[in-house]
Each structure stands twice: as structure tokens, then as C-alpha cells.
Design an enzyme around this catalytic site. Structure first.
Site, PDB file in Angstrom:
ATOM      1  CE1 TYR A   1       7.504  -6.274  -9.116  1.00  0.00           C
ATOM      2  CE2 TYR A   1       6.363  -5.774  -7.068  1.00  0.00           C
ATOM      3  CZ  TYR A   1       6.340  -5.981  -8.436  1.00  0.00           C
ATOM      4  OH  TYR A   1       5.160  -5.882  -9.108  1.00  0.00           O
TER       5      TYR A   1
ATOM      6  N   GLY B   1      -0.150   0.052  -5.070  1.00  0.00           N
ATOM      7  CA  GLY B   1      -1.484  -0.503  -4.863  1.00  0.00           C
ATOM      8  C   GLY B   1      -2.458   0.034  -5.871  1.00  0.00           C
TER       9      GLY B   1
ATOM     10  CB  CYS C   1      -0.843   0.115   1.279  1.00  0.00           C
ATOM     11  SG  CYS C   1      -2.072  -1.175   1.464  1.00  0.00           S
TER      12      CYS C   1
ATOM     13  CG  ASN D   1       2.823   0.564   3.468  1.00  0.00           C
ATOM     14  OD1 ASN D   1       3.914   1.002   3.144  1.00  0.00           O
ATOM     15  ND2 ASN D   1       2.433  -0.640   3.118  1.00  0.00           N
ATOM     16  N   GLY D   2       1.486  -1.708   5.771  1.00  0.00           N
ATOM     17  CA  GLY D   2       2.193  -2.723   6.545  1.00  0.00           C
ATOM     18  C   GLY D   2       1.251  -3.856   6.876  1.00  0.00           C
TER      19      GLY D   2
HETATM   20  P1  AMP Z   1       5.615 -15.158 -10.765  1.00  0.00           P
HETATM   21  O1  AMP Z   1       5.116 -15.086 -12.154  1.00  0.00           O
HETATM   22  O2  AMP Z   1       4.545 -15.592  -9.789  1.00  0.00           O
HETATM   23  O3  AMP Z   1       6.870 -15.943 -10.605  1.00  0.00           O
HETATM   24  O4  AMP Z   1       5.939 -13.674 -10.303  1.00  0.00           O
HETATM   25  C1  AMP Z   1       7.156 -13.091 -10.666  1.00  0.00           C
HETATM   26  C2  AMP Z   1       6.947 -11.718 -11.221  1.00  0.00           C
HETATM   27  O5  AMP Z   1       6.133 -10.953 -10.317  1.00  0.00           O
HETATM   28  C3  AMP Z   1       8.262 -10.999 -11.374  1.00  0.00           C
HETATM   29  O6  AMP Z   1       8.325 -10.483 -12.686  1.00  0.00           O
HETATM   30  C4  AMP Z   1       8.243  -9.894 -10.328  1.00  0.00           C
HETATM   31  O7  AMP Z   1       8.700  -8.684 -10.871  1.00  0.00           O
HETATM   32  C5  AMP Z   1       6.798  -9.775  -9.917  1.00  0.00           C
HETATM   33  N1  AMP Z   1       6.603  -9.698  -8.458  1.00  0.00           N
HETATM   34  C6  AMP Z   1       7.391 -10.140  -7.471  1.00  0.00           C
HETATM   35  N2  AMP Z   1       6.864  -9.879  -6.259  1.00  0.00           N
HETATM   36  C7  AMP Z   1       5.696  -9.260  -6.464  1.00  0.00           C
HETATM   37  C8  AMP Z   1       4.678  -8.722  -5.606  1.00  0.00           C
HETATM   38  N3  AMP Z   1       4.780  -8.782  -4.288  1.00  0.00           N
HETATM   39  N4  AMP Z   1       3.622  -8.148  -6.196  1.00  0.00           N
HETATM   40  C9  AMP Z   1       3.523  -8.077  -7.517  1.00  0.00           C
HETATM   41  N5  AMP Z   1       4.433  -8.562  -8.382  1.00  0.00           N
HETATM   42  C10 AMP Z   1       5.517  -9.150  -7.874  1.00  0.00           C
END
Ligand code: AMP
Length: 453
Positions: free
Chosen positions: A249, A35, A9, A109-110
Site C-alpha cells: 500500500y 504524509g 512519514c 520515519n518509523g
Molecule cells: P478501511 O476502510 O478502514 O477498511 O481501510 C481500507 C482502505 O484504506 C483501503 O482502500 C486501503 O487502500 C487503505 N489503507 C490501508 N492501510 C492504510 C494506511 N495505513 N493508511 C491509509 N490508508 C490505508
């Protein structure tokens, strides 16, 4: 443990500015990456609080007319990131309440790790809850506190909380901003005209022309009050454990988070990855947008040319939030497409910031092979994500995390890559300045600073 619905968030607070709600709106706009599910703003004109919140992107929730209704020189705002299944408007923030001292609104946020226990105790004492949000616990704790001033009630309430919180409170006349003792989530303080701004990331300051002053310290509460100087109260001894995933990220590259520039941190991760995991290839390409800075770092360190081999369609939301596997597969296809003429016959190093379930990497490797790539080597600029986050980043439960259930070789096989390698935890810590004890790396190590309920 049952995870609460309050993951990631952004929060913002403006105090002492005639255009408070408009500025909060612009700040939320620049924090939209944190978000996309819901957005809201509460403002105060000294007499009364006004709140507008709804599901959807900031631009959808607010219009000129709606912002005009959010009167006053103080405002707090929130954008919400939610997980599958909870789509109620009730769960949007700010959370507003009337209580014996008047009116208040809260943004958070948290994620609180003892939320269930606190809630059960409150229910046992007669409290009635309308949402699944941790933030509602806070409202009840404040309303039920025996202290006579809001400031003391907030202190009383947060002492009962465990976990991660960057919070902003708005009453009719004051604003309070605070961070938990570990400072898991970011929160920065800036100056705008004669007023103040507090926001999750400094990119919000850049947009509205605010000047960065400093971060809100872990364990510190700032009190903003009309015609009085800004006050700081140390509630807890600071024991920093900043979320390293903000660098990997979550945060925007143009933000300075925990005192350091996010873009530079990601580029450093690319340098370290190239040093730790070199491989001969014709080009380095990022998975856009997250992998771009690390891919530049990898390319500069290795001397292998950087190319944009994959195009991203920016008009699709993040794929991660989709509840079913088929939808996620489809959305990855809609979002990313290969630049065939660039890729054909080439040995490619692909850089992404993380692998969660493996869906994105698998789809990308296939896509590149279908476009004629001779070899596809996946390099990840963080360690394997083996453990869920209980402090506010939306990660699935352990059984869905591919690295918790497969070896690196097995993952390489699953995503159909010619090779796969991750940055080591030491390499990650080196990238962000080496001060290991200042960071929470639980999603990569399983070493939780605060035990989940
Ligand atoms: P996946 O397809 O489930 O392996 O997700 C990996 C992709 O999701 C990567 O390209 C990351 O940049 C992105 N990603 C990693 N953590 C998050 C997160 N908490 N929320 C949204 N996207 C994420």
C-alpha cells in the site's frame, strides 16, 4: 501498549547543492503520499540552521519567499502522517535543538518500540519534553551523551533505540543518514550534480533528476561532510526485515523500494491472487488508486477484462485519517463514485490492496450494487490485516481491525459482498520474490520482529 505519534512519514536530505532547500521541497512534494498532516525543512549555510515547518500539505507550508529563507547548501525535510487527536505544530518535523556542540535538526520515519521506557529514563534524569514524538528522545540522548563528536553521540544514542527508524540529522556542517538494523522503512541514496540526496523513496530522485546510487543499508550510517568523500559506518549487523506493507500500500508505484519496483510487486500480487482465488465474472475493476496495479495483474492472469468502474475524486485527502466513523463514511462517498453505464447488470471483481476497518469495502460494494451490479466479488491483494504495526505504518489497534475480530465469511457478510477472498501470506511473499526472511509481515501474521513495549 500506548502507540507513539510518529507513524509513517517521508524524509529527505540534500547535501552539497546550492539549491538544497528547493530540492528538498520538490522531493517532499513527490513524497506527499507518505504524509499529509504537516511538512517542514531545516537548512544549513554552514553557520546556522534555519527551520520552517507547519501543519498542512507541502504546497501550503512553503512559498518562494519561505524557501528563500532556508539558506545554504544542505537541507533536510519531512512530511508527517498523524493519527487522530494529535494536531499540534509542535509535533511537526524537523525537530531542531541547540545543545553543547551547537545546533542540530532531525527527521525521522518509523516508530520506536521502546520510546516510552527511554523517555521515562530521561525524565527521571531531569529531561523536559515538549512533544509526544519519539524524535525528541533522540535529541535528549544525543545532548546527554558523554561522547565529544556528534557522530559518536548519534551512534551512542541509536544504540539505545529499538524499533524502526530511517533518520537524517543535520548539523551546521554535516549531514548523517541512517537506518535501523532491520531496515524496516526504506531510505535510498542518490547523486544530484556534485551533491547527494537521501530520500524515503526513489520517486523523489526522478522528480529532481537525481541518479540512484544504492539503498542506505540496514544498520548503516552515511556521513556527508564538506570537501570529504562520503563515509559509511556500519553501526549494526544488518538483519533485514523490510516492511512488506510498503509494497502492498504505502510506497508510490513508480518508486523502487528495497531494490524492487513497487508497481511490478503490486501487479505480481494481482497475478497470484487470480491464481489463488479465481472466479468467473464480466470485468475486473480496481479501487482507485491503490488497487490499480493488482487489478491489472488479476485481469492479465485471468483473462477477464480490466475496466475503471469507479472514478476517484483526487481533491479529497485519504479517508483513513478521519477520526470518527461518520466522517470516514462521508469521505469515502465524496472520494469514489461508480461508472453506472459500465457496471449495470455486470458481475464484477473488485480489487483493493487491503481492508483495515472494512469501511471502504462496505461502501464500495453498496455503491456498485446501487449502480446495478449483478454480483460483486471482493478480492484483496494482501492477507487479512489482523495485527497492528508498531514499526511506523498507521494501523488502528487490534480491536478496530475487522480481520482480527471476524472470519473471512463474516467480513464478506459485513461488507455485503457476494464473495470475498484475500491473497495468502505465501502468495504475497511469492509476489515480492519469495525471500520470506527478508520481510516483516507482522500486520498479517502477528509475528513481531522486535517486541512492542
Ligand atoms: P478501511 O476502510 O478502514 O477498511 O481501510 C481500507 C482502505 O484504506 C483501503 O482502500 C486501503 O487502500 C487503505 N489503507 C490501508 N492501510 C492504510 C494506511 N495505513 N493508511 C491509509 N490508508 C490505508
Amino acid at each position: 501498549m500506548q502507540r507513539e505519534w510518529n507513524e509513517e512519514c517521508a524524509v529527505v536530505g540534500i547535501y552539497g547543492h546550492d539549491e538544497a532547500s528547493k530540492l528538498a521541497y520538490f522531493c517532499l512534494h513527490s513524497l506527499q503520499h507518505r504524509g499529509q498532516e504537516a511538512a517542514g525543512i531545516s537548512s544549513s549555510d554552514g553557520e546556522k540552521l534555519y527551520t520552517i515547518k507547519d501543519r498542512g500539505l507541502v504546497t501550503r507550508v512553503f512559498s518562494e519567499q519561505k524557501l528563500a529563507k532556508l539558506k545554504g547548501s544542505a537541507a533536510i525535510g519531512h512530511t508527517r502522517y498523524s493519527t487522530a487527536g494529535d494536531d499540534s505544530i509542535l509535533d511537526a518535523q524537523p525537530v531542531f535543538a541547540r545543545y553543547d556542540l551547537g545546533e542540530m535538526s532531525i527527521v525521522h520515519n518509523g516508530n520506536l518500540t521502546n520510546a516510552k521506557k527511554v523517555r521515562q529514563e530521561l525524565i527521571n534524569r531531569g529531561a523536559i519534553f515538549q512533544t509526544f514524538m519519539d524524535t525528541e528522545n533522540l535529541i535528549h540522548l544525543i545532548a546527554k551523551s558523554d561522547e565529544h563528536k556528534l557522530e559518536d553521540r548519534i551512534v551512542d544514542a541509536v544504540k539505545k533505540l529499538e524499533g524502526a527508524y530511517s533518520l537524517i540529522f543535520l548539523s551546521r556542517t554535516k549531514m548523517f543518514a541512517m537506518r535501523d538494523a532491520h531496515g524496516f522503512r526504506p531510505l535510498s541514496l542518490g547523486r544530484i550534480g556534485d551533491g547527494y540526496v537521501v530520500a524515503s523513496e526513489t520517486c523523489a530522485f526522478d522528480l529532481i533528476g537525481a541518479k540512484f546510487i544504492r539503498d542506505v543499508e540496514p544498520g548503516e550510517m552515511l556521513i556527508f561532510e564538506k570537501e570529504k568523500a562520503l563515509r559509511s559506518v556500519k553501526i549494526f549487523e544488518p538483519t533485514p526485515k523490510h516492511c512488506i506493507f510498503e509494497y502492498v500500500y504505502f510506497a508510490r508505484p513508480d518508486s523502487n523500494v528495497f531494490g524492487k519496483n513497487v508497481y511490478q510487486m503490486r501487479k505480481n500480487m494481482g497475478y497470484e491472487l487470480a491464481k489463488e482465488r479465481p472466479i468467473d465474472a464480466d470485468m475486473v475493476i480496481p479501487v482507485p488508486d491503490g488497487g490499480v496495479p493488482a487489478a491489472i495483474g488479476y485481469s492479465q492472469q485471468s483473462g477477464i477484462p480490466f475496466e475503471m468502474g469507479i472514478m476517484r475524486n483526487h481533491y479529497i485527502g485519504r479517508t483513513f485519517i478521519e477520526p470518527t466513523q461518520e466522517m470516514r463514511d462521508l469521505k469515502v462517498k465524496m472520494k469514489l463514485s461508480p461508472l453506472q453505464s459500465m457496471i449495470e447488470g455486470k458481475r464484477i471483481i473488485v480489487i483493493d490492496d487491503s481492508i483495515v476497518r472494512g469501511t471502504t469495502s462496505r461502501r464500495i460494494v453498496r455503491m456498485l450494487k446501487e449502480a446495478g451490479a449483478a454480483e460483486v466479488h471482493m478480492r484483496i491483494s494482501s492477507p487479512p490485516t489482523t495485527d497492528p504495526c508498531y514499526y511506523g505504518v498507521d494501523t488502528p489497534d487490534k480491536e478496530k481491525l475487522i480481520a482480527a475480530n471476524m472470519s473471512v465469511e463474516e467480513i464478506a457478510h459485513f461488507i455485503e459482498a457476494d464473495s470475498l477472498a484475500y491473497l495468502s501470506n505465501e502468495g504475497l511473499l511469492r509476489s515480492v520474490g519469495g525471500d520470506a526472511h527478508n520481510y516483516c509481515t507482522a500486520c498479517f501474521t502477528g509475528e513481531y520482529v522486535v517486541n512492542p513495549e
